[in-house]
Design a protein around this motif. Sequence first.
Motif, PDB file in Angstrom:
ATOM      1  N   VAL A  96       0.849  -1.193   0.000  1.00  0.00           N
ATOM      2  CA  VAL A  96       0.000   0.000   0.000  1.00  0.00           C
ATOM      3  C   VAL A  96       0.886   1.244   0.000  1.00  0.00           C
ATOM      4  O   VAL A  96       1.780   1.374   0.847  1.00  0.00           O
ATOM      5  CB  VAL A  96      -0.915   0.030   1.246  1.00  0.00           C
ATOM      6  CG1 VAL A  96      -1.809   1.263   1.225  1.00  0.00           C
ATOM      7  CG2 VAL A  96      -1.751  -1.238   1.335  1.00  0.00           C
ATOM      8  N   ASN A  97       0.635   2.165  -0.935  1.00  0.00           N
ATOM      9  CA  ASN A  97       1.424   3.400  -0.966  1.00  0.00           C
ATOM     10  C   ASN A  97       0.653   4.493  -1.675  1.00  0.00           C
ATOM     11  O   ASN A  97      -0.310   4.223  -2.412  1.00  0.00           O
ATOM     12  CB  ASN A  97       2.770   3.161  -1.664  1.00  0.00           C
ATOM     13  CG  ASN A  97       3.817   4.195  -1.271  1.00  0.00           C
ATOM     14  OD1 ASN A  97       3.568   5.066  -0.437  1.00  0.00           O
ATOM     15  ND2 ASN A  97       4.993   4.119  -1.873  1.00  0.00           N
ATOM     16  N   THR A  98       1.089   5.725  -1.437  1.00  0.00           N
ATOM     17  CA  THR A  98       0.497   6.866  -2.137  1.00  0.00           C
ATOM     18  C   THR A  98       1.241   7.153  -3.428  1.00  0.00           C
ATOM     19  O   THR A  98       0.628   7.402  -4.456  1.00  0.00           O
ATOM     20  CB  THR A  98       0.553   8.124  -1.241  1.00  0.00           C
ATOM     21  OG1 THR A  98       1.887   8.313  -0.768  1.00  0.00           O
ATOM     22  CG2 THR A  98      -0.388   7.992  -0.058  1.00  0.00           C
ATOM     23  N   ASN A  99       2.557   7.121  -3.378  1.00  0.00           N
ATOM     24  CA  ASN A  99       3.376   7.555  -4.504  1.00  0.00           C
ATOM     25  C   ASN A  99       3.393   6.504  -5.620  1.00  0.00           C
ATOM     26  O   ASN A  99       3.915   5.407  -5.454  1.00  0.00           O
ATOM     27  CB  ASN A  99       4.801   7.844  -4.030  1.00  0.00           C
ATOM     28  CG  ASN A  99       5.603   8.611  -5.053  1.00  0.00           C
ATOM     29  OD1 ASN A  99       5.817   8.134  -6.158  1.00  0.00           O
ATOM     30  ND2 ASN A  99       6.042   9.801  -4.684  1.00  0.00           N
ATOM     31  N   GLU A 100       2.846   6.885  -6.759  1.00  0.00           N
ATOM     32  CA  GLU A 100       2.733   5.955  -7.877  1.00  0.00           C
ATOM     33  C   GLU A 100       4.098   5.606  -8.464  1.00  0.00           C
ATOM     34  O   GLU A 100       4.340   4.467  -8.859  1.00  0.00           O
ATOM     35  CB  GLU A 100       1.837   6.558  -8.963  1.00  0.00           C
ATOM     36  CG  GLU A 100       1.511   5.603 -10.087  1.00  0.00           C
ATOM     37  CD  GLU A 100       0.449   6.157 -11.033  1.00  0.00           C
ATOM     38  OE1 GLU A 100      -0.090   5.374 -11.835  1.00  0.00           O
ATOM     39  OE2 GLU A 100       0.156   7.375 -10.952  1.00  0.00           O
ATOM     40  N   VAL A 101       4.999   6.576  -8.517  1.00  0.00           N
ATOM     41  CA  VAL A 101       6.344   6.333  -9.063  1.00  0.00           C
ATOM     42  C   VAL A 101       7.074   5.295  -8.215  1.00  0.00           C
ATOM     43  O   VAL A 101       7.682   4.357  -8.738  1.00  0.00           O
ATOM     44  CB  VAL A 101       7.152   7.639  -9.139  1.00  0.00           C
ATOM     45  CG1 VAL A 101       8.590   7.357  -9.573  1.00  0.00           C
ATOM     46  CG2 VAL A 101       6.490   8.620 -10.105  1.00  0.00           C
ATOM     47  N   ASP A 102       7.021   5.461  -6.897  1.00  0.00           N
ATOM     48  CA  ASP A 102       7.680   4.508  -5.999  1.00  0.00           C
ATOM     49  C   ASP A 102       7.072   3.113  -6.118  1.00  0.00           C
ATOM     50  O   ASP A 102       7.790   2.110  -6.094  1.00  0.00           O
ATOM     51  CB  ASP A 102       7.582   4.986  -4.546  1.00  0.00           C
ATOM     52  CG  ASP A 102       8.438   6.208  -4.276  1.00  0.00           C
ATOM     53  OD1 ASP A 102       9.406   6.426  -5.029  1.00  0.00           O
ATOM     54  OD2 ASP A 102       8.142   6.955  -3.322  1.00  0.00           O
ATOM     55  N   MET A 103       5.768   3.059  -6.252  1.00  0.00           N
ATOM     56  CA  MET A 103       5.099   1.760  -6.366  1.00  0.00           C
ATOM     57  C   MET A 103       5.510   1.043  -7.649  1.00  0.00           C
ATOM     58  O   MET A 103       5.728  -0.171  -7.657  1.00  0.00           O
ATOM     59  CB  MET A 103       3.582   1.943  -6.338  1.00  0.00           C
ATOM     60  CG  MET A 103       2.806   0.637  -6.261  1.00  0.00           C
ATOM     61  SD  MET A 103       2.903  -0.143  -4.644  1.00  0.00           S
ATOM     62  CE  MET A 103       1.382   0.454  -3.902  1.00  0.00           C
ATOM     63  N   ASN A 104       5.655   1.797  -8.720  1.00  0.00           N
ATOM     64  CA  ASN A 104       6.017   1.190 -10.007  1.00  0.00           C
ATOM     65  C   ASN A 104       7.449   0.647 -10.012  1.00  0.00           C
ATOM     66  O   ASN A 104       7.784  -0.196 -10.852  1.00  0.00           O
ATOM     67  CB  ASN A 104       5.848   2.208 -11.134  1.00  0.00           C
ATOM     68  CG  ASN A 104       4.379   2.513 -11.415  1.00  0.00           C
ATOM     69  OD1 ASN A 104       3.504   1.705 -11.115  1.00  0.00           O
ATOM     70  ND2 ASN A 104       4.113   3.672 -11.992  1.00  0.00           N
ATOM     71  N   LYS A 105       8.284   1.130  -9.101  1.00  0.00           N
ATOM     72  CA  LYS A 105       9.669   0.635  -9.026  1.00  0.00           C
ATOM     73  C   LYS A 105       9.737  -0.788  -8.486  1.00  0.00           C
ATOM     74  O   LYS A 105      10.710  -1.503  -8.718  1.00  0.00           O
ATOM     75  CB  LYS A 105      10.508   1.558  -8.138  1.00  0.00           C
ATOM     76  CG  LYS A 105      10.760   2.936  -8.721  1.00  0.00           C
ATOM     77  CD  LYS A 105      11.574   3.773  -7.746  1.00  0.00           C
ATOM     78  CE  LYS A 105      11.803   5.186  -8.275  1.00  0.00           C
ATOM     79  NZ  LYS A 105      12.544   6.020  -7.302  1.00  0.00           N
ATOM     80  N   ILE A 106       8.727  -1.203  -7.745  1.00  0.00           N
ATOM     81  CA  ILE A 106       8.729  -2.536  -7.139  1.00  0.00           C
ATOM     82  C   ILE A 106       8.326  -3.562  -8.185  1.00  0.00           C
ATOM     83  O   ILE A 106       7.304  -3.408  -8.863  1.00  0.00           O
ATOM     84  CB  ILE A 106       7.763  -2.587  -5.942  1.00  0.00           C
ATOM     85  CG1 ILE A 106       8.252  -1.627  -4.852  1.00  0.00           C
ATOM     86  CG2 ILE A 106       7.637  -4.005  -5.386  1.00  0.00           C
ATOM     87  CD1 ILE A 106       7.339  -1.515  -3.661  1.00  0.00           C
ATOM     88  N   PRO A 107       9.112  -4.609  -8.359  1.00  0.00           N
ATOM     89  CA  PRO A 107       8.814  -5.612  -9.389  1.00  0.00           C
ATOM     90  C   PRO A 107       7.463  -6.291  -9.162  1.00  0.00           C
ATOM     91  O   PRO A 107       7.063  -6.544  -8.016  1.00  0.00           O
ATOM     92  CB  PRO A 107       9.962  -6.630  -9.237  1.00  0.00           C
ATOM     93  CG  PRO A 107      11.035  -5.904  -8.499  1.00  0.00           C
ATOM     94  CD  PRO A 107      10.348  -4.930  -7.611  1.00  0.00           C
ATOM     95  N   ASP A 108       6.769  -6.557 -10.242  1.00  0.00           N
ATOM     96  CA  ASP A 108       5.509  -7.308 -10.170  1.00  0.00           C
ATOM     97  C   ASP A 108       5.816  -8.777  -9.910  1.00  0.00           C
ATOM     98  O   ASP A 108       6.840  -9.310 -10.347  1.00  0.00           O
ATOM     99  CB  ASP A 108       4.716  -7.164 -11.472  1.00  0.00           C
ATOM    100  CG  ASP A 108       4.235  -5.737 -11.703  1.00  0.00           C
ATOM    101  OD1 ASP A 108       3.926  -5.062 -10.711  1.00  0.00           O
ATOM    102  OD2 ASP A 108       4.187  -5.312 -12.872  1.00  0.00           O
ATOM    103  N   ALA A 109       4.941  -9.436  -9.178  1.00  0.00           N
ATOM    104  CA  ALA A 109       5.105 -10.864  -8.896  1.00  0.00           C
ATOM    105  C   ALA A 109       3.729 -11.470  -8.643  1.00  0.00           C
ATOM    106  O   ALA A 109       2.804 -10.775  -8.214  1.00  0.00           O
ATOM    107  CB  ALA A 109       6.012 -11.077  -7.690  1.00  0.00           C
TER     108      ALA A 109
END
Length: 411
Positions: free
Chosen positions: A41-54
């Motif tokens: 869960v996060n607010t910042n979309e840029v930071d969230m997109n940095k995390i690899p999908d799994a």
Amino acid sequence: MAGLKYGFLGVGLGGTSIASACASIRTSVKNNMQPYSAFLVNTNEVDMNKIPDASNVTKFLLKGYEKGAGRDIDLGEEAFLTHKETLIEKIQSHFSDRDYVFLMVGMGGGTGTGAVIEAAKLLHANGFHRRFSLVLTLPRDQEGKVVLDNAIQRLQLIARAMKGLGSIILVDNQQLFENYLQHNSNGSVEEFLKSCNEYIAVMLHEMNTVTSSYNPTGPFHFDTSEWLKILQTPGIMLVGRTTLDERSVDAENEGTFLPKLKQSIEEGVLSGGYNLENAERCALSLLASPSGAKRIFTIGMMNTLEQLLITYAPYANERPVATYGDQTIKQLHIYSVFAGLSLPNRVLQIIESSKKLERKNEVVDEAWAVLQNYSVVTKKTNDDLETLLGTSTAKRDTEKLTNVRDPFDFN
């Protein structure tokens, strides 16, 4: 492995990064190669997109706050509460098959720090009572007063509620940074943060597997149910770990194993500086090869370790010392855990660091004050250009600059 099925709820930049690292743990067990899952869960979309999908990771962006909380804990809490009803439904569904959940937050920022109390209350009231722990990273002194104060504000509330929560694991970024700097002075900040996340993930995984994957060689077995009791113990939990070359360990010579074991307990894996006398529960787990276990785990050594735990935690309700042997083990591994502790000295250091950065109202900028109160005396002279030259030079210059904006005109 037949250990606990972990779930990781990461909130904010720090929390989502740690939870993602924990979910990335892989095993060689068929049909259980990805034993853990994470909900981020996060607010910042840029930071969230940095995390690899799994496949075992679900991301939830707090819409309406995509630019982040900007270290504003009130805004972070507001963003979480705005989506609370949806989060309840999704978190319950995502962790429906989990035995235990870790709420992971980096203390000091806006989103995670702001939402940590509401996230804990959500888990507590929606099916995870006595089934979740907090993993909180403590900021470094260099991160500034806003970050330190944010962490202090939330720690004040968490400390008051500790008796109603499960165990809390504190990650001292100051301690980890200093350790990292000693061995990786050429590394980057990104590499440091990644190593910290992986360190936390490996520690939690190892504590899970050591209780469920090896054969006991003695009368005591610190099994999964014992690990669960540790996790459910209110207060701070300290985990220590050390590895020794089996060949160098002499069961009859305490100097070959006791100093390193003590150091690992007092410094901890993730944080140190605790009064261990307050521990309600503690345990030691020792792993060695079958031949090493037979040679090292003597009754004399076990007595030494039992006496060590009595010295550290004289009032603990339980103090098992469990030994294991396995063909896959090549060295002597010793894990220690103490539960039910009070806050460590590091929290006091954070408060002192914040005080040092405090700008008191009575402190005046001396240069500014002098500048504002200084009166410039203009020296009058007779060498006026207009008089000397007999021409209106000033008038001609003024006419040339009619269309140029005066740089000192602040209106």
